[in-house]
Design a protein around this motif. Sequence first.
Motif, mmCIF file in Angstrom:
data_model
loop_
_atom_site.group_PDB
_atom_site.id
_atom_site.type_symbol
_atom_site.label_atom_id
_atom_site.label_comp_id
_atom_site.label_asym_id
_atom_site.label_seq_id
_atom_site.Cartn_x
_atom_site.Cartn_y
_atom_site.Cartn_z
ATOM 1 N N ILE A 110 23.280 3.114 -41.507
ATOM 2 C CA ILE A 110 24.417 2.443 -40.888
ATOM 3 C C ILE A 110 25.406 3.422 -40.241
ATOM 4 O O ILE A 110 25.939 3.159 -39.163
ATOM 5 C CB ILE A 110 25.118 1.533 -41.933
ATOM 6 N N GLN A 111 25.644 4.582 -40.872
ATOM 7 C CA GLN A 111 26.581 5.546 -40.295
ATOM 8 C C GLN A 111 26.030 6.155 -39.001
ATOM 9 O O GLN A 111 26.752 6.296 -38.012
ATOM 10 C CB GLN A 111 26.890 6.656 -41.300
ATOM 11 N N THR A 112 24.753 6.508 -39.026
ATOM 12 C CA THR A 112 24.113 7.044 -37.808
ATOM 13 C C THR A 112 24.152 6.007 -36.701
ATOM 14 O O THR A 112 24.382 6.338 -35.530
ATOM 15 C CB THR A 112 22.657 7.446 -38.116
ATOM 16 N N LEU A 113 23.920 4.750 -37.062
ATOM 17 C CA LEU A 113 23.949 3.665 -36.071
ATOM 18 C C LEU A 113 25.332 3.555 -35.434
ATOM 19 O O LEU A 113 25.453 3.507 -34.205
ATOM 20 C CB LEU A 113 23.564 2.341 -36.737
ATOM 21 N N PHE A 114 26.391 3.539 -36.244
ATOM 22 C CA PHE A 114 27.750 3.395 -35.706
ATOM 23 C C PHE A 114 28.118 4.569 -34.807
ATOM 24 O O PHE A 114 28.756 4.395 -33.771
ATOM 25 C CB PHE A 114 28.764 3.283 -36.855
ATOM 26 N N LEU A 115 27.718 5.763 -35.219
ATOM 27 C CA LEU A 115 28.015 6.957 -34.413
ATOM 28 C C LEU A 115 27.356 6.859 -33.039
ATOM 29 O O LEU A 115 27.971 7.148 -32.014
ATOM 30 C CB LEU A 115 27.520 8.212 -35.146
ATOM 31 N N SER A 116 26.096 6.405 -33.028
ATOM 32 C CA SER A 116 25.384 6.289 -31.746
ATOM 33 C C SER A 116 25.935 5.141 -30.895
ATOM 34 O O SER A 116 25.977 5.238 -29.669
ATOM 35 C CB SER A 116 23.878 6.111 -31.975
ATOM 36 N N LEU A 117 26.378 4.057 -31.534
ATOM 37 C CA LEU A 117 26.958 2.935 -30.778
ATOM 38 C C LEU A 117 28.202 3.375 -30.016
ATOM 39 O O LEU A 117 28.391 3.026 -28.849
ATOM 40 C CB LEU A 117 27.319 1.777 -31.711
ATOM 41 N N ILE A 149 31.856 -3.669 -45.132
ATOM 42 C CA ILE A 149 30.975 -2.502 -45.000
ATOM 43 C C ILE A 149 31.176 -1.830 -43.643
ATOM 44 O O ILE A 149 31.177 -0.598 -43.537
ATOM 45 C CB ILE A 149 29.500 -2.932 -45.193
ATOM 46 N N THR A 150 31.359 -2.638 -42.598
ATOM 47 C CA THR A 150 31.590 -2.090 -41.255
ATOM 48 C C THR A 150 32.873 -1.268 -41.225
ATOM 49 O O THR A 150 32.889 -0.142 -40.720
ATOM 50 C CB THR A 150 31.663 -3.235 -40.223
ATOM 51 N N VAL A 151 33.958 -1.814 -41.792
ATOM 52 C CA VAL A 151 35.252 -1.107 -41.830
ATOM 53 C C VAL A 151 35.118 0.174 -42.657
ATOM 54 O O VAL A 151 35.589 1.246 -42.250
ATOM 55 C CB VAL A 151 36.350 -2.019 -42.420
ATOM 56 N N GLU A 152 34.461 0.069 -43.806
ATOM 57 C CA GLU A 152 34.300 1.219 -44.699
ATOM 58 C C GLU A 152 33.518 2.346 -44.020
ATOM 59 O O GLU A 152 33.882 3.525 -44.130
ATOM 60 C CB GLU A 152 33.564 0.746 -45.958
ATOM 61 N N SER A 153 32.466 1.988 -43.303
ATOM 62 C CA SER A 153 31.640 3.000 -42.622
ATOM 63 C C SER A 153 32.420 3.692 -41.510
ATOM 64 O O SER A 153 32.334 4.909 -41.340
ATOM 65 C CB SER A 153 30.383 2.346 -42.047
ATOM 66 N N LEU A 154 33.183 2.935 -40.740
ATOM 67 C CA LEU A 154 33.992 3.516 -39.665
ATOM 68 C C LEU A 154 35.073 4.438 -40.237
ATOM 69 O O LEU A 154 35.359 5.499 -39.678
ATOM 70 C CB LEU A 154 34.635 2.412 -38.821
#
Length: 867
Positions: free
Chosen positions: A382-389, A426-431
């Motif tokens: 999920i973290q790699t995904l958000f970074l790439s997005l 989870i989205t907020v926490e990852s960001l």
Amino acid sequence: MLQELLCRRKDVLMILPYVAIVQEKISGLSSFGVELGFFVEEYAGSKGRFPPIKRREKKSLYIATIEKGHGLINSLIETGRISSLGLVVVDELHMIAEGSRGAVLEMTLAKILYTSKTTQIIGMSATLNNVEDLQEFLQAEYYTSQFRPVELKEYLKINDGIYEVDSKAEDGMTFSRLLNYKYTDTLKKMDPDHLVALVTEVIPNNSCLVFCPTKKNCENVAEMICRFLSKEYLKHREKEKQEVIENLKNISSGNLCPVLKRTIPLGVAYHHSGLTSDERKLLEEAYSTGILCLLTCTSTLAAGVNLPARRVILRAPYVAKEFLKRNQYKQMIGRAGRAGIDSSGESILILQEKDKQQVLELISRPLENCYSHLFQEFTKGIQTLFLSLVGLKIATDLGDIYRFMSGTLFGVQQKILLKEKSLWEITVESLRHLTEKGLLQKDTILTEKDLTLKDAIYESEEWLRYSFHITKLGRASFKGTIDLAYCDILYRDLKKGLEGLVLESLLHLIYLATPYDMASQCDPDWMIYFRQFNQLSPAEQNVAALVGVSENYIGKKASGQAIKKKVDKDIVNRLYLSFVLYTLLKETNIWSVSEKFNMPRGYIQSLLAAAAAFSSCVFHFCEELEEFWVYKALLIELTKKLTYCVKAELIPLMEVTGVLEGRAKQLYNAGYKSLAHLANANPEVLIRTIDHLSRHQAKQIISSAKMLLQEKAEALQEEVEELLRLPSDFPSVEKVYTSTAVVRALLPKTRLFQDVGLEQYVFVQKTRKVLERSKRRKVGPVSSSSSTENSEPLTGPELAGQQHRKTHLHSLEGPALCRCRNSRAGFPRASAQAVTAAHALPRKTMTFCWLDLVLEVMLLVTFLELL
């Protein structure tokens, strides 16, 4: 795929689970590409270009592993070329449920769905259960078929009895027969499971696979079976089996595994990851052609290359110490039955009475469900995904990222997978985690107008009002596809390396390119470690000191003494693996390195491949950070060395799919020293020249070489055309040169220089030739009437209007000049100001100067445009 490539003129991506399968497909499809006019490009290990070359004529079939496929999709999105991809084919779609690799596959497919409405996705699998979830995620239609070209019969063996699997029976099986084989007392002790009886029913005339729980068990079973086979088996294809042994020696610098030396004469071999890829490939070819009739193997063969058999035997219902899963069982027994050869295939699972109930449940229960691993694999998911997005600008604020996540398989399955936290939390926490780590940065505060009606529900969330941008470290991690658990460690290691990078040997660079995840799994032999440490040169010992490993520490570990000082275990292990790689690059003999470090040959080769891939990742990481510019040139060469690990002259041959070190040496010694040599080779001559090369292999090698050569030629041509192409944002010539009277005089009513690319190049060459020719001939007056040196000089308008264009310009050819001749104004009219200085000159001299001036300025302007 062919319809997409040839009819719709779109690129195609095929994603496969393993490097070996990618190479198998490349070899098989290269000949189609050569004949039908499309490129087949390999994206596996350290191979693959990001972004891929943009083709104008031929289209490309990209064949990639899961990780390389993800990198390819990222590069296409970043360059705005995702719509050029018409079709994505995913084989073994059930891999989406397998750890970090499954998370990467899910990310890849989610990005395609989100960014391209014209790309079709086809997923294939024989072991899927919860298809509805995948249908919703992929927005797909579902097609299923029970058709099998060869009928499969499943059996269970308990003691001496063979039972057929029957779903209609009360306990799921019906008695079939008793084994009829005379066992001596010795044989009963050595083979309590009656494997010899089961395999001798089919070999040597038919093939058999025996799946074993462990690698060591594979070798033991192969030797045990050979001990009880009759001498008649030695005569079956005896000469060809001897050739296989010689081939194994040739690719291993004269070395041969003692187990294989004993088993191959009887047509038996083992197959697992402890063998090198060269050895595995040779054994696979020998088995496919019937020279070997029995392979004892681990479960990885079931998911790897296609090696069908008349009978498949499962030695036990275990993989290592874990009980067999339904999916694994189906994959293994799926190897039974050879299309076009057998009318039916059969599988036999050997079990003990204690495992009977579990096995009956195994054969009757449905396949395991596929569940998303995006959250489970936090840093790789999920973290790699958000970074790439954020890096790709697919989604840059919390609302958009949440909407993207809702469309993933994880989003579809959130009610099943999430018990304590919601997807929003989870989205907020990852960001927040990415921001705190310095990979993302909070940016613009959104106004109320920017908030959508849907987002208004979460208005209390402070994070909703921010958009994000990627930091330099974040972009480097994203471009290098570095696991986010290690990105800050890598940055520190590279930063520390700048303070005292040791370049007297490769050891320091190799240490930086040694994968972190393999170091964490390593268990060094401390006596070997200490011995190798003592053999280091002063410069190499300096590397150990720089990374923080002392000889004193290794000595104490080797002697079993207690150590009070705290030392980072991962650094110590990583340096040990660096020693292995360093020794391998120096000696290039995997057998001697295997002996030195007491490691399996296959493990060392896997380490080498992982280091080559990680070195390529570190290179892309350094590309994004200016402070690490010094590493870029060094890492390019290191990646090449790690990828091939052979002498430099063999590297061009090893670029060809299927040509490994042993084969490359054979080809080089036979005079095939480059891609061009291989691409133009005659298969019949190649078969006669190279020992133990089949016609099929020769054709595959030639096709692959032709494909590679065409790719390189096309890439060069594209590069030339790109260099010569006028930039779309280039200012018009009129605006740039309005202050120059001479150039103003050269500008026609229609732009002379609007043609681009190769046309400009042709124009420049033709113009130069005319200029040289005019000087050689000492061109006379351009007037149609005869003139003398005492004639009156022409005025500016007269000079421009004379037959100059009739006598000289028609010798100039090319599209740019054709446009001039056909324009209403003819050749550009010269202004009076441009030739004022020439008025006093005699006509002949003046014409010479004028022509030189015109052509030289035309050349100058054109070259300026090209630059």
